[in-house]
Enzyme design. Structure first.
Site, PDB file in Angstrom:
ATOM      1  N   GLU A  83     -68.833 -36.014  44.918  1.00  0.00           N
ATOM      2  CA  GLU A  83     -70.029 -35.161  44.875  1.00  0.00           C
ATOM      3  C   GLU A  83     -69.953 -34.257  43.657  1.00  0.00           C
ATOM      4  OE1 GLU A  83     -71.166 -33.168  48.621  1.00  0.00           O
ATOM      5  OE2 GLU A  83     -69.491 -34.243  49.500  1.00  0.00           O
ATOM      6  N   CYS A 120     -70.308 -36.327  51.524  1.00  0.00           N
ATOM      7  CA  CYS A 120     -68.914 -36.596  51.909  1.00  0.00           C
ATOM      8  C   CYS A 120     -68.717 -37.960  52.555  1.00  0.00           C
ATOM      9  CB  CYS A 120     -68.414 -35.524  52.864  1.00  0.00           C
ATOM     10  SG  CYS A 120     -68.705 -33.865  52.271  1.00  0.00           S
ATOM     11  N   SER A 211     -76.398 -26.588  58.311  1.00  0.00           N
ATOM     12  CA  SER A 211     -75.595 -27.777  57.999  1.00  0.00           C
ATOM     13  C   SER A 211     -74.689 -28.137  59.184  1.00  0.00           C
ATOM     14  CB  SER A 211     -74.773 -27.561  56.725  1.00  0.00           C
ATOM     15  OG  SER A 211     -73.673 -26.711  56.957  1.00  0.00           O
ATOM     16  N   HIS A 244     -64.614 -36.020  59.746  1.00  0.00           N
ATOM     17  CA  HIS A 244     -64.835 -35.293  58.491  1.00  0.00           C
ATOM     18  C   HIS A 244     -64.583 -33.818  58.796  1.00  0.00           C
ATOM     19  CE1 HIS A 244     -66.412 -33.559  54.931  1.00  0.00           C
ATOM     20  NE2 HIS A 244     -67.408 -32.959  55.573  1.00  0.00           N
ATOM     21  N   LYS A 253     -65.855 -27.703  67.062  1.00  0.00           N
ATOM     22  CA  LYS A 253     -67.187 -27.712  67.686  1.00  0.00           C
ATOM     23  C   LYS A 253     -67.658 -29.137  67.994  1.00  0.00           C
ATOM     24  CE  LYS A 253     -68.914 -23.605  65.287  1.00  0.00           C
ATOM     25  NZ  LYS A 253     -68.626 -22.597  66.281  1.00  0.00           N
ATOM     26  N   ASN A 328     -61.706 -27.981  52.049  1.00  0.00           N
ATOM     27  CA  ASN A 328     -62.601 -29.150  52.091  1.00  0.00           C
ATOM     28  C   ASN A 328     -62.460 -29.964  50.811  1.00  0.00           C
ATOM     29  OD1 ASN A 328     -64.611 -30.964  52.654  1.00  0.00           O
ATOM     30  ND2 ASN A 328     -66.283 -29.464  52.707  1.00  0.00           N
ATOM     31  N   SER A 364     -73.553 -34.628  54.179  1.00  0.00           N
ATOM     32  CA  SER A 364     -74.780 -33.834  54.285  1.00  0.00           C
ATOM     33  C   SER A 364     -75.943 -34.606  53.685  1.00  0.00           C
ATOM     34  CB  SER A 364     -74.618 -32.519  53.525  1.00  0.00           C
ATOM     35  OG  SER A 364     -73.649 -31.735  54.148  1.00  0.00           O
TER      36      SER A 364
HETATM   37  N1  CAA Z   1     -61.231 -13.474  64.028  1.00  0.00           N
HETATM   38  C1  CAA Z   1     -61.478 -14.699  64.570  1.00  0.00           C
HETATM   39  N2  CAA Z   1     -62.627 -15.389  64.339  1.00  0.00           N
HETATM   40  C2  CAA Z   1     -63.548 -14.836  63.536  1.00  0.00           C
HETATM   41  C3  CAA Z   1     -63.364 -13.559  62.948  1.00  0.00           C
HETATM   42  C4  CAA Z   1     -62.134 -12.881  63.225  1.00  0.00           C
HETATM   43  N3  CAA Z   1     -61.885 -11.669  62.707  1.00  0.00           N
HETATM   44  N4  CAA Z   1     -64.449 -13.271  62.206  1.00  0.00           N
HETATM   45  C5  CAA Z   1     -65.293 -14.331  62.316  1.00  0.00           C
HETATM   46  N5  CAA Z   1     -64.746 -15.269  63.127  1.00  0.00           N
HETATM   47  C6  CAA Z   1     -65.295 -16.585  63.480  1.00  0.00           C
HETATM   48  C7  CAA Z   1     -66.780 -16.579  63.788  1.00  0.00           C
HETATM   49  O1  CAA Z   1     -67.042 -16.213  65.140  1.00  0.00           O
HETATM   50  C8  CAA Z   1     -67.141 -18.023  63.481  1.00  0.00           C
HETATM   51  O2  CAA Z   1     -66.728 -18.851  64.533  1.00  0.00           O
HETATM   52  P1  CAA Z   1     -67.819 -19.512  65.528  1.00  0.00           P
HETATM   53  O3  CAA Z   1     -68.761 -20.294  64.668  1.00  0.00           O
HETATM   54  O4  CAA Z   1     -67.003 -20.367  66.422  1.00  0.00           O
HETATM   55  O5  CAA Z   1     -68.496 -18.370  66.204  1.00  0.00           O
HETATM   56  C9  CAA Z   1     -66.231 -18.358  62.303  1.00  0.00           C
HETATM   57  O6  CAA Z   1     -65.189 -17.399  62.327  1.00  0.00           O
HETATM   58  C10 CAA Z   1     -66.916 -18.267  60.940  1.00  0.00           C
HETATM   59  O7  CAA Z   1     -67.503 -17.014  60.837  1.00  0.00           O
HETATM   60  P2  CAA Z   1     -69.022 -16.884  60.366  1.00  0.00           P
HETATM   61  O8  CAA Z   1     -69.885 -17.834  61.130  1.00  0.00           O
HETATM   62  O9  CAA Z   1     -69.414 -15.454  60.362  1.00  0.00           O
HETATM   63  O10 CAA Z   1     -68.845 -17.398  58.855  1.00  0.00           O
HETATM   64  P3  CAA Z   1     -69.909 -17.489  57.697  1.00  0.00           P
HETATM   65  O11 CAA Z   1     -71.299 -17.405  58.233  1.00  0.00           O
HETATM   66  O12 CAA Z   1     -69.527 -16.527  56.642  1.00  0.00           O
HETATM   67  O13 CAA Z   1     -69.658 -18.944  57.136  1.00  0.00           O
HETATM   68  C11 CAA Z   1     -70.101 -21.293  57.214  1.00  0.00           C
HETATM   69  C12 CAA Z   1     -69.435 -20.098  57.921  1.00  0.00           C
HETATM   70  C13 CAA Z   1     -71.614 -21.184  57.399  1.00  0.00           C
HETATM   71  C14 CAA Z   1     -69.585 -22.564  57.854  1.00  0.00           C
HETATM   72  C15 CAA Z   1     -69.745 -21.263  55.702  1.00  0.00           C
HETATM   73  O14 CAA Z   1     -68.361 -21.339  55.526  1.00  0.00           O
HETATM   74  C16 CAA Z   1     -70.430 -22.361  54.908  1.00  0.00           C
HETATM   75  O15 CAA Z   1     -71.590 -22.241  54.525  1.00  0.00           O
HETATM   76  N6  CAA Z   1     -69.681 -23.445  54.624  1.00  0.00           N
HETATM   77  C17 CAA Z   1     -70.186 -24.553  53.802  1.00  0.00           C
HETATM   78  C18 CAA Z   1     -71.027 -25.505  54.594  1.00  0.00           C
HETATM   79  C19 CAA Z   1     -70.208 -26.306  55.587  1.00  0.00           C
HETATM   80  O16 CAA Z   1     -69.025 -26.480  55.448  1.00  0.00           O
HETATM   81  N7  CAA Z   1     -70.905 -26.831  56.629  1.00  0.00           N
HETATM   82  C20 CAA Z   1     -70.239 -27.695  57.595  1.00  0.00           C
HETATM   83  C21 CAA Z   1     -71.150 -28.805  58.063  1.00  0.00           C
HETATM   84  S1  CAA Z   1     -71.792 -29.698  56.635  1.00  0.00           S
HETATM   85  C22 CAA Z   1     -70.505 -30.740  56.157  1.00  0.00           C
HETATM   86  O17 CAA Z   1     -69.596 -30.989  56.910  1.00  0.00           O
HETATM   87  C23 CAA Z   1     -70.545 -31.326  54.772  1.00  0.00           C
HETATM   88  C24 CAA Z   1     -69.579 -30.592  53.903  1.00  0.00           C
HETATM   89  O18 CAA Z   1     -68.417 -31.005  53.771  1.00  0.00           O
HETATM   90  C25 CAA Z   1     -70.025 -29.421  53.179  1.00  0.00           C
END
Ligand code: CAA
Length: 445
Positions: A83, A120, A211, A244, A253, A328, A364
């Site tokens: 990618e 991916c 996503s 993945h 999840k 990743n 994605s």
């Molecule tokens: N202690 C323990 N856990 C904590 C914590 C703490 N102090 N603070 C936060 N957490 C937990 C949250 O509760 C959350 O877990 P849950 O979802 O189980 O509730 C987790 O940590 C992450 O916290 P946030 O949701 O607040 O994190 P964020 O919003 O800043 O970012 C994300 C999370 C949206 C996945 C971000 O990392 C992102 O955009 N990543 C890129 C996109 C991605 O990877 N998507 C995955 C599906 S797409 C795919 O698979 C293709 C690919 O390779 C990209």
């Protein structure tokens, strides 16, 4: 029919390590638990100044070919899945072949080269292409080299920044392979989605939360399709279930949803029903909201059961081990998960020859693919030859200032002059730009 699958694997990680708890979290003003517990990530691998998708792909392929005693003429096909390509016309596989021709006597003149794109899932698609090419008898006794290589970097302060990574997985596809054979049944879930994309730009546009929903939806559809196409999904029939892994928390999840599907109509569902009731079925509810509430509640209870926990700890958790240390790797991620699971068996001294893997790939945009693989008798020797854990250990642990510098080096919109943080040795390195804007590479002794 000849069995076809993965005969050898070599992995190359980016040489730099960003420690998420110690270095990234304090600088971001975040609790380290968000990364280590929430996302399930300890560190990211990042590329040094002289590393990129070509050097990592060429280094992994070079090691693989040397170890297997192969010459360029033995390879009939090179497909790169990425990618992170930097050219819309000339495929990365040509650059990789050019690098390898610097160190081997022969050439890849008659090898069919290409580049696979579907986020991916492209690495798995390239394996599929190689499988079909060999099964069709068009390989003339030659093997295919499939390389998944990415520098998975996000824009600074994008939520995805915590999940970055960089590395390459080179896989040799052949008849009667040593590691796994591919089973013919497949399931797909594929839809036009706008959740993660890179419209001719280096850093992705991401709707992170969406996503994750799209990942789960496509996986569910792929699973349904796989079962419809005759695939077996009984959880006890698989040694490991590599997913993945954009970050291990995503797999945490996806796994209960997959398990819920896999146990439907089995002895396990009956046993579970005594403890947490039967699985809700959509036709039992008047509205989809009511069904969704019931299924969400059921899934929560399912995750607390011994059956689920034992399955998750045995078949899924070991597959995210490498990911948790490197982040990743986009196209390479599910292939790291396969290796990670097999290393668990190796470390435990468990012979998994003849057992199966249920491999769940995802890209994605969006598409999921599910297929099974059967583990072959040479898997232990192949794993013992890999150096991934030594490489992970040897990475240079960077400071936050160094992280900011190296991120800018790999940001195509910035011009920087940063010194390498490690010293290359017996490997391919990026060596500047040519007169037509091509990237150039040389082998460092
Ligand atoms: N202690 C323990 N856990 C904590 C914590 C703490 N102090 N603070 C936060 N957490 C937990 C949250 O509760 C959350 O877990 P849950 O979802 O189980 O509730 C987790 O940590 C992450 O916290 P946030 O949701 O607040 O994190 P964020 O919003 O800043 O970012 C994300 C999370 C949206 C996945 C971000 O990392 C992102 O955009 N990543 C890129 C996109 C991605 O990877 N998507 C995955 C599906 S797409 C795919 O698979 C293709 C690919 O390779 C990209």
């Amino acid at each position: 029919m000849t069995e076809v699958g993965i005969d050898a694997i070599e992995i190359e990680t980016g040489k730099l390590k960003l420690d998420l708890a110690e270095t990234f979290a304090p600088a971001q003003g975040e609790d380290p638990g968000k990364y280590t517990k929430g996302l399930g990530l300890d560190a990211s691998s990042l590329p040094d100044t002289y590393e990129d998708i070509v050097t990592m792909a060429a280094n992994a392929s070079h090691r693989l070919m040397k170890r297997k005693g192969l010459e360029p003429e033995d390879i009939g096909r090179i497909d790169v899945a990425t990618e992170s390509a930097f050219d819309n016309s000339k495929p990365v596989s040509t650059y990789v072949a050019g690098c390898l021709e610097q160190v081997f006597d022969g050439d890849f003149l008659h090898a069919n080269k290409g580049e696979r794109k579907f986020a991916c899932v492209a690495g798995t698609q390239a394996l599929d292409d190689a499988f079909n090419w060999i099964r069709a008898g068009r390989n003339q006794g030659r093997k295919a080299l499939v390389i998944a290589t990415d520098t998975a970097l996000y824009a600074r302060d994008d939520p995805g920044e915590a999940t970055q990574g960089a590395g390459a997985v080179a896989m040799l596809i052949d008849e009667n392979p040593d590691i796994v054979t591919f089973e013919p049944e497949q399931g797909f879930g594929s839809a036009d989605e706008t959740d993660f994309l890179k419209p001719n730009q280096q850093f992705p546009s991401v709707d992170g939360k969406r996503s994750m929903q799209v990942y789960l939806a496509r996986m569910r559809e792929a699973m349904q399709d796989f079962v419809r196409n005759g695939g077996d999904v009984h959880p006890e029939n698989f040694a490991y279930v590599p997913f993945h892994t954009p970050f291990p928390g995503m797999v945490r999840k996806a796994a209960p949803l997959g398990y819920r599907h896999c146990v439907r109509g089995t002895d396990i569902e009956e046993a579970l029903a005594e403890e947490i009731g039967p699985q809700p079925r959509s036709d039992e509810f008047d509205t989809s909201e009511e069904f969704l509430d019931a299924i969400t509640e059921y899934t929560k209870k399912l995750q607390e059961t011994d059956q689920y926990r034992e399955w998750y700890e045995r078949a899924v958790e070991p597959t995210v081990d490498i990911s948790s240390q490197v982040g990743n790797w986009y196209t390479g991620s599910v292939h790291l998960a396969r290796v990670s699971g097999l290393f668990d068996a190796l470390d435990a001294g468990r012979d998994v020859t003849g057992k199966q893997l249920l491999v769940a790939s995802y890209g994605s945009g969006a598409q999921a693919e599910i297929h099974a693989e059967t583990i072959q008798s040479g898997w232990q020797d192949e794993l013992e030859a890999m150096t991934i854990f030594e490489q992970i250990e040897d990475r240079h642990d960077i400071s936050f200032q160094e992280y900011e510098d190296i991120h800018d080096v790999h940001n195509h919109d910035e011009t920087t002059d940063v010194e390498p943080m490690t010293t290359p040795h017996e490997e391919f390195v990026f060596d500047g730009w040519g007169r037509m804007g091509e990237r150039q590479y040389r082998y460092v002794e």
